[in-house]
Design an enzyme around this catalytic site. Structure first.
Site, PDB file in Angstrom:
ATOM      1  N   ASP A   1       3.452  22.165  24.331  1.00  0.00           N
ATOM      2  CA  ASP A   1       2.528  22.058  24.957  1.00  0.00           C
ATOM      3  C   ASP A   1       2.004  23.400  25.660  1.00  0.00           C
ATOM      4  O   ASP A   1       0.991  23.783  26.004  1.00  0.00           O
ATOM      5  CB  ASP A   1       2.756  20.944  26.331  1.00  0.00           C
ATOM      6  CG  ASP A   1       2.651  19.516  25.781  1.00  0.00           C
ATOM      7  OD1 ASP A   1       2.019  19.468  24.808  1.00  0.00           O
ATOM      8  OD2 ASP A   1       3.060  18.631  26.447  1.00  0.00           O
TER       9      ASP A   1
ATOM     10  N   TYR B   1      -2.543  11.541  -2.229  1.00  0.00           N
ATOM     11  CA  TYR B   1      -1.911  10.911  -3.385  1.00  0.00           C
ATOM     12  C   TYR B   1      -2.746  11.327  -4.710  1.00  0.00           C
ATOM     13  O   TYR B   1      -2.215  11.031  -5.717  1.00  0.00           O
ATOM     14  CB  TYR B   1      -1.727   9.383  -3.237  1.00  0.00           C
ATOM     15  CG  TYR B   1      -3.458   8.725  -2.980  1.00  0.00           C
ATOM     16  CD1 TYR B   1      -3.463   8.025  -1.661  1.00  0.00           C
ATOM     17  CD2 TYR B   1      -4.301   8.505  -3.942  1.00  0.00           C
ATOM     18  CE1 TYR B   1      -4.691   7.675  -1.567  1.00  0.00           C
ATOM     19  CE2 TYR B   1      -5.447   8.037  -3.543  1.00  0.00           C
ATOM     20  CZ  TYR B   1      -5.669   7.508  -2.246  1.00  0.00           C
ATOM     21  OH  TYR B   1      -6.856   7.001  -1.961  1.00  0.00           O
TER      22      TYR B   1
ATOM     23  N   LYS C   1      -0.103   0.846  -2.107  1.00  0.00           N
ATOM     24  CA  LYS C   1      -1.298   1.048  -1.876  1.00  0.00           C
ATOM     25  C   LYS C   1      -1.681   0.798  -0.456  1.00  0.00           C
ATOM     26  O   LYS C   1      -1.840  -0.221  -0.110  1.00  0.00           O
ATOM     27  CB  LYS C   1      -1.933   0.169  -2.902  1.00  0.00           C
ATOM     28  CG  LYS C   1      -3.353   0.153  -3.051  1.00  0.00           C
ATOM     29  CD  LYS C   1      -4.099  -0.861  -4.082  1.00  0.00           C
ATOM     30  CE  LYS C   1      -5.503  -0.858  -4.060  1.00  0.00           C
ATOM     31  NZ  LYS C   1      -6.417  -0.892  -2.946  1.00  0.00           N
TER      32      LYS C   1
ATOM     33  N   CYS D   1     -13.337 -27.307  22.228  1.00  0.00           N
ATOM     34  CA  CYS D   1     -14.115 -28.435  22.696  1.00  0.00           C
ATOM     35  C   CYS D   1     -12.837 -29.479  23.392  1.00  0.00           C
ATOM     36  O   CYS D   1     -12.094 -29.808  22.851  1.00  0.00           O
ATOM     37  CB  CYS D   1     -14.729 -29.238  21.791  1.00  0.00           C
ATOM     38  SG  CYS D   1     -15.354 -30.781  22.316  1.00  0.00           S
TER      39      CYS D   1
ATOM     40  N   CYS E   1     -20.121 -28.107  21.104  1.00  0.00           N
ATOM     41  CA  CYS E   1     -19.428 -28.681  19.832  1.00  0.00           C
ATOM     42  C   CYS E   1     -20.493 -29.214  18.869  1.00  0.00           C
ATOM     43  O   CYS E   1     -21.173 -30.214  19.301  1.00  0.00           O
ATOM     44  CB  CYS E   1     -18.561 -29.869  20.530  1.00  0.00           C
ATOM     45  SG  CYS E   1     -17.599 -30.730  19.396  1.00  0.00           S
TER      46      CYS E   1
ATOM     47  N   CYS F   1     -14.232 -36.611  21.745  1.00  0.00           N
ATOM     48  CA  CYS F   1     -15.227 -35.991  20.707  1.00  0.00           C
ATOM     49  C   CYS F   1     -14.797 -36.706  19.473  1.00  0.00           C
ATOM     50  O   CYS F   1     -13.680 -36.672  19.002  1.00  0.00           O
ATOM     51  CB  CYS F   1     -14.849 -34.362  20.602  1.00  0.00           C
ATOM     52  SG  CYS F   1     -15.399 -33.684  19.274  1.00  0.00           S
TER      53      CYS F   1
ATOM     54  N   LEU G   1      -9.790   1.320  -9.072  1.00  0.00           N
ATOM     55  CA  LEU G   1      -8.783   0.626 -10.043  1.00  0.00           C
ATOM     56  C   LEU G   1      -8.988  -0.764 -10.390  1.00  0.00           C
ATOM     57  O   LEU G   1      -9.550  -1.416  -9.572  1.00  0.00           O
ATOM     58  CB  LEU G   1      -7.242   0.655  -9.510  1.00  0.00           C
ATOM     59  CG  LEU G   1      -6.779   1.940  -8.678  1.00  0.00           C
ATOM     60  CD1 LEU G   1      -5.534   1.426  -8.005  1.00  0.00           C
ATOM     61  CD2 LEU G   1      -6.463   2.862 -10.003  1.00  0.00           C
TER      62      LEU G   1
ATOM     63  N   ASP H   1      -3.764   0.464   2.887  1.00  0.00           N
ATOM     64  CA  ASP H   1      -5.020  -0.172   3.114  1.00  0.00           C
ATOM     65  C   ASP H   1      -5.625   0.603   4.389  1.00  0.00           C
ATOM     66  O   ASP H   1      -5.426   0.542   5.532  1.00  0.00           O
ATOM     67  CB  ASP H   1      -4.578  -1.531   3.500  1.00  0.00           C
ATOM     68  CG  ASP H   1      -5.891  -2.323   3.102  1.00  0.00           C
ATOM     69  OD1 ASP H   1      -6.846  -1.857   2.394  1.00  0.00           O
ATOM     70  OD2 ASP H   1      -5.883  -3.676   3.433  1.00  0.00           O
TER      71      ASP H   1
ATOM     72  N   GLU I   1       3.370   3.778  -6.289  1.00  0.00           N
ATOM     73  CA  GLU I   1       3.145   4.078  -5.126  1.00  0.00           C
ATOM     74  C   GLU I   1       2.584   3.188  -4.094  1.00  0.00           C
ATOM     75  O   GLU I   1       1.667   2.302  -4.497  1.00  0.00           O
ATOM     76  CB  GLU I   1       1.917   5.195  -5.217  1.00  0.00           C
ATOM     77  CG  GLU I   1       2.314   6.379  -5.971  1.00  0.00           C
ATOM     78  CD  GLU I   1       1.175   7.437  -5.984  1.00  0.00           C
ATOM     79  OE1 GLU I   1       0.217   7.508  -5.540  1.00  0.00           O
ATOM     80  OE2 GLU I   1       1.208   8.193  -7.310  1.00  0.00           O
TER      81      GLU I   1
ATOM     82  N   CYS J   1     -19.852 -33.487  19.140  1.00  0.00           N
ATOM     83  CA  CYS J   1     -20.228 -34.184  20.037  1.00  0.00           C
ATOM     84  C   CYS J   1     -21.195 -33.569  21.314  1.00  0.00           C
ATOM     85  O   CYS J   1     -21.741 -34.299  22.409  1.00  0.00           O
ATOM     86  CB  CYS J   1     -18.989 -34.612  21.089  1.00  0.00           C
ATOM     87  SG  CYS J   1     -18.175 -33.122  22.007  1.00  0.00           S
TER      88      CYS J   1
ATOM     89  N   LYS K   1      -0.855  -6.413  -7.556  1.00  0.00           N
ATOM     90  CA  LYS K   1      -0.486  -7.140  -6.260  1.00  0.00           C
ATOM     91  C   LYS K   1      -0.059  -8.586  -6.788  1.00  0.00           C
ATOM     92  O   LYS K   1      -0.730  -9.581  -6.517  1.00  0.00           O
ATOM     93  CB  LYS K   1      -2.025  -7.395  -5.702  1.00  0.00           C
ATOM     94  CG  LYS K   1      -2.762  -6.111  -5.464  1.00  0.00           C
ATOM     95  CD  LYS K   1      -4.094  -6.425  -5.146  1.00  0.00           C
ATOM     96  CE  LYS K   1      -4.796  -5.349  -4.578  1.00  0.00           C
ATOM     97  NZ  LYS K   1      -6.378  -5.587  -4.519  1.00  0.00           N
TER      98      LYS K   1
HETATM   99  S1  IVH Z   1      -4.951   5.893  -6.806  1.00  0.00           S
HETATM  100  C1  IVH Z   1      -6.257   6.091  -9.669  1.00  0.00           C
HETATM  101  N1  IVH Z   1      -3.258   5.959  -5.087  1.00  0.00           N
HETATM  102  O1  IVH Z   1      -6.472   2.135  -3.239  1.00  0.00           O
HETATM  103  C2  IVH Z   1      -6.821   6.770  -8.441  1.00  0.00           C
HETATM  104  N2  IVH Z   1      -5.118   4.672  -4.499  1.00  0.00           N
HETATM  105  O2  IVH Z   1      -8.554   1.034  -5.466  1.00  0.00           O
HETATM  106  C3  IVH Z   1      -7.514   5.666  -7.778  1.00  0.00           C
HETATM  107  N3  IVH Z   1      -5.092   3.707  -2.198  1.00  0.00           N
HETATM  108  O3  IVH Z   1      -9.548   3.467  -3.216  1.00  0.00           O
HETATM  109  C4  IVH Z   1      -6.958   5.688  -6.359  1.00  0.00           C
HETATM  110  N4  IVH Z   1      -2.973   4.267  -1.869  1.00  0.00           N
HETATM  111  O4  IVH Z   1      -8.454   3.625  -1.240  1.00  0.00           O
HETATM  112  C5  IVH Z   1      -4.178   5.495  -5.122  1.00  0.00           C
HETATM  113  N5  IVH Z   1      -1.243   5.958  -3.574  1.00  0.00           N
HETATM  114  C6  IVH Z   1      -2.553   5.643  -3.844  1.00  0.00           C
HETATM  115  C7  IVH Z   1      -3.296   4.791  -2.979  1.00  0.00           C
HETATM  116  C8  IVH Z   1      -4.630   4.462  -3.222  1.00  0.00           C
HETATM  117  C9  IVH Z   1      -4.188   3.764  -1.332  1.00  0.00           C
HETATM  118  C10 IVH Z   1      -6.250   3.022  -2.221  1.00  0.00           C
HETATM  119  C11 IVH Z   1      -7.594   3.936  -2.117  1.00  0.00           C
HETATM  120  C12 IVH Z   1      -8.397   3.414  -3.425  1.00  0.00           C
HETATM  121  C13 IVH Z   1      -7.773   2.233  -3.642  1.00  0.00           C
HETATM  122  C14 IVH Z   1      -7.691   1.973  -5.211  1.00  0.00           C
END
Ligand code: IVH
Length: 706
Positions: A49, A246, A130, A450, A432, A455, A95, A132, A128, A435, A338
């Site tokens: 700081d 990434y 993914k 409700c 509702c 009801c 992807l 969100d 990697e 009712c 997934k």
């Molecule tokens: S690669 C291959 N790597 O997932 C290039 N995507 O549909 C495409 N995402 O829009 C993305 N982590 O928002 C990649 N390690 C990662 C990721 C990643 C999150 C998301 C990204 C992308 C969607 C893929």
């Protein structure tokens, strides 16, 4: 003292200030990096700081030295009127998905087919998480300065959010970040990453907002996206946004340019970018190990403090990636994995509200039929009013639906890009739908109720629940009978089950004398189930099997319970203030009190009978069990009774007090928890053997009783 400073002197002093500012920036940048990227600070917060404040003061006094790559810009200050459009230097693509190990193997086979055989030995992959969040594209100039940041937009053109991104603490404003790094900034670098928010930070923010009556977000992803798309960057600065990078989209003039994705990740990390430590590398011959690793993503998901919606598997070699190229809007060289989760896109035809047994009124999506993993889905949950509002889901939208094995399909988000302008904004009804009674929403809750216990919509469900196995267990009485008798006006409240007009029922199609006699007998029999089962049958919110049992250990009749106050109830072990309040509220309504009198008058047992319990050995006495999964021959309720009738205790969740976990097929998270706590597991067969032999199975003798 008032002598003007000679020109040369002033210039020297200014130069010293400039140098001090430069030095402070370097230090602040470095220590922010240690703190936010490496999660490994080397100075105290107070020391940090002090440095930061000195820099702020100098920049205020010497505005001529202000700079956009100063770490002080992280507190925000720029207010935009709208977002400018930015063209991406290369398309920022997406992807395809793989939903099973099989689909992942098929992706590899397609990849192999498209690569010349002599390249196969050099093939490798990265895996990697993914994350969100919101995709961001970050531009750095030849001096290593962060100069431009954009959203992905449609993949070709995004929105400029540089000022907002500067507030993200983990984002390097200048690369390389480490002051004595051997790397020099490349002539040009454009990277892709994901801005995200951790679940705990998201929840804390929403809780605060709810208390202050502010806007809440449906999920961390929306929170991250909404925060990065604020017009006022000071607001973004207050949000706990994190970052992973990434992908290198453009790299020019690097001394030793990386040749593989794995090297790209190392390079980005060396420059000071936050790179996910969960990333992994596999060679092609190890592909089955990769599959096994990827199959653990559901577990990984629970371990991480942020949400992931799968893993990304990428072909490692950049040259291989180039050969594979793109297909439509997707890269061919990567796939989103997934397993166990499936997705589809369909149109939201309507939003209906559904009235549950407890009076919860919840919105439900009516969908254009769509196949997900071989199942046709026509409806999905929308959770509650806030969920729809915060995601801005409109009737007519194209929406993304997911379905995880066995779970009710969910609407995850709308696709606003596909809007035609004919979509309609939905409003939660205030009365509702069944009712017409006004709905209520209690402070701090997301669900509308409700509270009219007569009801009709609730009545069918209430009757269905009342007659179910867990409650009054009336054989031959199910949802069909509940619907029919309510519809014909034979049942207006639960007690009417005991005064059905049998002469009229005998005239109904399908209700011959034999069936009617059976039904009559089953109803008659149920009168003696006792007050605990009756309490379960009332369907009071939060009062299920376990709670009802706990409660009825303290009362001899429902009359007694009916007059108990909230404090008395809340004092019962396992019954908190929330349950107590719910019970008191239920019996506070006159029709509900009248119902108990009416049931009693019709011969339903509302008081504990002091009947001597059948003399049965109690081999489970002193042991607490939890049941998970589907048992081979007993329902959970039967297993519960089996244990309880033999002296054991059954609870709903695994704790240190649990002695054994009874495991069936497809056990849930309880199994994992039990393993963590070192709690032994039993099969149904073990349980039966134990009951017969009168002692626990060999090898499972626990030390002492509870
Ligand atoms: S690669 C291959 N790597 O997932 C290039 N995507 O549909 C495409 N995402 O829009 C993305 N982590 O928002 C990649 N390690 C990662 C990721 C990643 C999150 C998301 C990204 C992308 C969607 C893929």
């Amino acid at each position: 003292m008032d002598d003007p400073i000679p020109e040369t002197h002033a210039a020297e002093e200014l130069e010293a200030v400039r140098q001090r500012i430069e030095r402070l920036r370097e230090l602040v940048r470095y220590h922010q990096y240690r703190y936010y990227v490496l999660d490994d600070p080397v100075i105290s917060d107070a020391e940090f700081d002090a440095l930061f404040q000195e820099l702020v003061r100098l920049e205020e006094r010497y505005p001529q030295f202000r700079s956009d790559d100063s770490p002080t810009v992280r507190v925000g200050g720029f207010v935009a009127e709208r977002f400018e459009k930015v063209r991406h230097p290369v398309p920022v693509l997406s992807l395809a998905n793989a939903f099973s190990p099989q689909e992942l193997r098929e992706w590899r086979e397609r990849t192999l087919r498209m690569l010349p055989p002599e390249e196969h030995p050099r093939l490798g992959y990265t895996v990697e998480p993914k994350v969100d969040g919101l995709t961001v594209v970050l531009h750095y100039d030849e001096a290593g300065r962060f100069v431009l940041g954009a959203t992905r937009g449609d993949g070709y053109e995004g929105e400029e959010i540089t000022a907002n991104l500067r507030t993200v603490r983990a984002l390097p404003l200048r690369i390389p970040v480490e002051p004595d790094s051997p790397l020099r900034p490349p002539a040009r670098l454009v990277v892709r990453g994901e801005g995200y928010v951790e679940v705990a930070d998201f929840q804390a923010f929403n809780r605060r907002q709810a208390q202050e009556g502010g806007r809440t977000f449906a999920n961390p992803r929306n929170f991250a996206a909404g925060s990065l798309r604020q017009l006022d960057s000071r607001e973004t600065a207050r949000r706990p946004i994190k970052l992973w990078v990434y992908q290198i989209l453009v790299l020019e003039g690097a001394e030793n340019p990386p040749q593989t994705q794995w090297e790209c990740l190392q390079y980005l990390k060396a420059l000071g970018f936050p790179v996910n430590p969960e990333n992994r590398h596999f060679d092609d011959p190890e592909f089955e190990r990769l599959v096994a690793y990827a199959d653990h993503w559901q577990e990984l998901k629970e371990r991480l403090p942020y949400e992931i919606d799968g893993l990304v598997v990428k072909v490692d070699g950049l040259r291989h990636q180039e050969i594979l190229g793109t297909r439509g809007k997707d890269y061919r060289w990567a796939v989103a994995y997934k397993s166990g989760m499936q997705e589809a896109v369909t149109r939201l035809l309507d939003i209906q509200v559904n009235v549950g047994r407890t009076g919860a009124v919840t919105p439900r999506a009516v969908l254009e039929p769509v196949q997900i993993g071989g199942v046709t889905v026509t409806a999905a949950t929308l959770h509650n009013e806030d969920y729809i509002k915060s995601l801005d889901i409109r009737i007519g939208d194209f929406v993304v639906i997911t379905r995880a094995g066995g779970v009710i399909p969910q609407v995850v988000r709308p696709i606003p890009e596909l809007r035609t302008g004919d979509e309609r904004i939905w409003e939660m009804p205030r009365t509702c739908p069944s009712c017409g009674y006004p709905l209520v929403r209690h402070p701090g809750e997301a669900i509308w109720y409700c509270e009219n216990s007569a009801c009709p919509a609730q009545l069918v469900r209430r009757v269905e629940h009342f007659v179910s196995r867990a409650a009054m267990d009336i054989e031959g009485f199910g949802i069909r009978q509940a619907e029919l008798f309510v519809e014909l006006g034979f049942i207006r409240d639960l007690a009417d089950i005991y005064q059905l007009p049998w002469d009229r029922i005998l005239q109904l199609e399908g209700y011959g004398p034999k069936r009617v006699a059976n039904l009559q007998r089953a109803i008659q029999e149920s009168k003696g189930r006792g007050p605990t089962r009756l309490l379960i049958g009332l369907g009071i919110r939060y009062v299920g099997t376990i709670v009802a049992r706990l409660i009825m250990e303290h009362f001899t009749s429902l009359y007694e319970l009916m007059d108990a106050d909230q404090e008395t109830l809340a004092a019962i072990e396992g019954v908190g203030p929330k349950i107590a309040e719910s019970i008191v509220r239920f019996f506070g309504l006159e029709p509900n009190r009248a119902l108990i009198h009416k049931l009693d008058g019709l011969g339903v047992q509302v008081a504990q009978e002091r009947q001597e319990a059948p003399e049965r050995p109690q081999p489970f006495a002193g042991y607490t069990f939890v049941i998970t999964g589907t048992l081979p021959s007993m329902t959970r309720e039967e297993a519960r009774r089996f244990i309880q009738e033999r002296g054991g205790k059954v609870t709903d969740s695994v704790s240190r007090r649990t002695r054994f976990l009874v495991v069936g097929e497809n056990p849930g998270s309880k199994l994992r928890r039990a393993q963590q706590l070192g709690i032994p597991t039993l099969q149904e067969a073990d349980l039966r053997r134990w009951a017969e032999q009168g002692h626990p199975p060999e090898g499972l003798q626990p030390g002492a009783g509870d």
